[in-house]
Design a protein around this motif. Structure first.
Motif, mmCIF file in Angstrom:
data_model
loop_
_atom_site.group_PDB
_atom_site.id
_atom_site.type_symbol
_atom_site.label_atom_id
_atom_site.label_comp_id
_atom_site.label_asym_id
_atom_site.label_seq_id
_atom_site.Cartn_x
_atom_site.Cartn_y
_atom_site.Cartn_z
ATOM 1 N N GLN A 143 0.907 -1.141 0.010
ATOM 2 C CA GLN A 143 0.041 -0.118 0.050
ATOM 3 C C GLN A 143 0.872 1.395 -0.066
ATOM 4 N N GLY A 144 1.885 1.316 0.844
ATOM 5 C CA GLY A 144 2.843 2.343 0.811
ATOM 6 C C GLY A 144 3.574 2.698 -0.545
ATOM 7 N N VAL B 269 2.186 1.636 -3.460
ATOM 8 C CA VAL B 269 1.353 2.206 -4.661
ATOM 9 C C VAL B 269 1.118 3.373 -4.484
ATOM 10 N N LYS B 270 1.029 3.955 -3.120
ATOM 11 C CA LYS B 270 0.700 5.355 -2.898
ATOM 12 C C LYS B 270 1.951 6.180 -3.476
ATOM 13 N N LYS B 271 3.270 5.814 -2.974
ATOM 14 C CA LYS B 271 4.562 6.310 -3.370
ATOM 15 C C LYS B 271 4.545 6.677 -4.723
ATOM 16 N N SER C 6 2.128 6.434 -7.184
ATOM 17 C CA SER C 6 1.096 7.354 -7.742
ATOM 18 C C SER C 6 1.456 8.730 -7.631
ATOM 19 N N SER C 7 2.163 9.030 -6.391
ATOM 20 C CA SER C 7 2.691 10.580 -6.218
ATOM 21 C C SER C 7 3.700 10.730 -7.126
ATOM 22 N N SER D 25 0.412 13.130 3.077
ATOM 23 C CA SER D 25 0.535 11.642 3.021
ATOM 24 C C SER D 25 1.697 11.161 4.003
ATOM 25 N N TYR E 227 1.694 8.646 7.230
ATOM 26 C CA TYR E 227 2.303 7.189 6.940
ATOM 27 C C TYR E 227 3.244 7.235 8.338
#
Lengths: 191, 90
Positions: A48-49, A51-53, A55-56, A117, A121
């Motif tokens: 999850q971390g 994916v979010k990284k 995407s940013s 974010s 996190y």
């Protein structure tokens, strides 16, 4: 990172509570099950971390691409614009690079999102890269830092992944090459 | 057909005593053999594990899957069998 099996029952219990996994007492017969659940929860969290990284990261790239297209034709018309941007946000020597790219606006906006974010996190557990919490002025440096973090936690080495990919590509090429020769052979047989 | 098997009905009808692990619903010869090899040779030992997992469905089913490779139906049958037995006798 110490392995879960080396941790005491108490530590496992507290980890299970941390990940909000419903559980009973950690005894000999239940230990293996809880270790497995914790590993799943940890790897999910990492994914999850990541994916979010990523995407940013993607938004950084997009911003750069769009803005370079805008600014290149405009270069000869308004060079002063760059200087305004560069004075505003950063004071480092690397502002020259970023002024050419014209990404001045994007980092300030993205940094706000990035900070939010990061705040979210930073409260979570141990595998976060520490460099994320530091305010980093340039998108390139955060990207490289973020890319380093997932690399450090890869289970399959990168070279191996490339090798597998090349082998697979080679197999496909071989099959394709064979397919091309077949019609010729058929013609020969007919003649 | 009723939703519970004959095996289930027989098991939940009385205290399990020294019944073998294969008396449990959902546990046949293959699964029973694997459980026995891991030390769960009697139904009451599996009951013990069920209780230590706080009678939680997800935990027990995961444990069963990891220990003897039970599929979803077998897990469900075994869980409901033990749960019903506990409701009556525990």
């Amino acid at each position: 990172m110490s392995t879960l099996s080396s941790r005491s029952d108490q530590e496992l219990t507290s980890l299970l509570d941390q990940y909000e996994i419903k559980h009973g007492p950690v005894v000999e017969s239940t230990r293996k099950l809880y270790e497995k659940k914790l590993l799943d929860a940890m790897s999910k969290e990492e994914k999850q971390g990541k994916v979010k990284k990523l995407s940013s990261d993607k938004t950084y790239y997009r911003e750069e691409e769009t803005e370079t297209f805008f600014l290149h034709p405009a270069q000869h018309t308004s060079p002063i614009h760059y200087e305004d941007f560069s004075d505003g946000d950063n004071s480092d020597t690397q502002t020259k690079y970023s002024s050419v790219m014209g990404t001045k606006r994007s980092p300030s906006k993205r940094e706000k999102f990035g900070d939010l974010s990061r705040q979210i996190y930073s409260t979570e557990a141990t595998y976060r890269n520490v460099s994320q919490s530091n305010p980093s002025p340039l998108p390139s440096s955060t990207r490289s830092a973020q890319e380093k973090a997932p690399e450090a936690t890869r289970y399959i080495p990168l070279w191996f992944q490339f090798l597998v990919f090349l082998v697979f590509a080679g197999i496909l090429y071989y099959v394709f090459a064979n397919m091309e020769t077949l019609p010729k052979k058929r013609l020969e047989i007919k003649n | 057909m009723s939703s519970t098997s004959q095996k289930h009905k027989e098991f939940v009808a009385e205290p399990m005593g020294e019944k073998p692990v294969m008396a449990l619903a959902g546990i046949g010869e293959a699964l029973g053999g694997r459980l026995e090899s891991k030390g769960f040779d009697k139904a009451y030992v599996v009951l013990g594990q069920f209780l230590v997992l706080k009678k939680d469905e997800e935990l027990f089913r995961d444990w069963l899957k990891d220990t003897c490779g039970a599929n979803a139906k077998q897990q469900k049958d075994c869980f409901s069998c033990l749960k019903e037995w506990c409701d009556s006798f525990l």
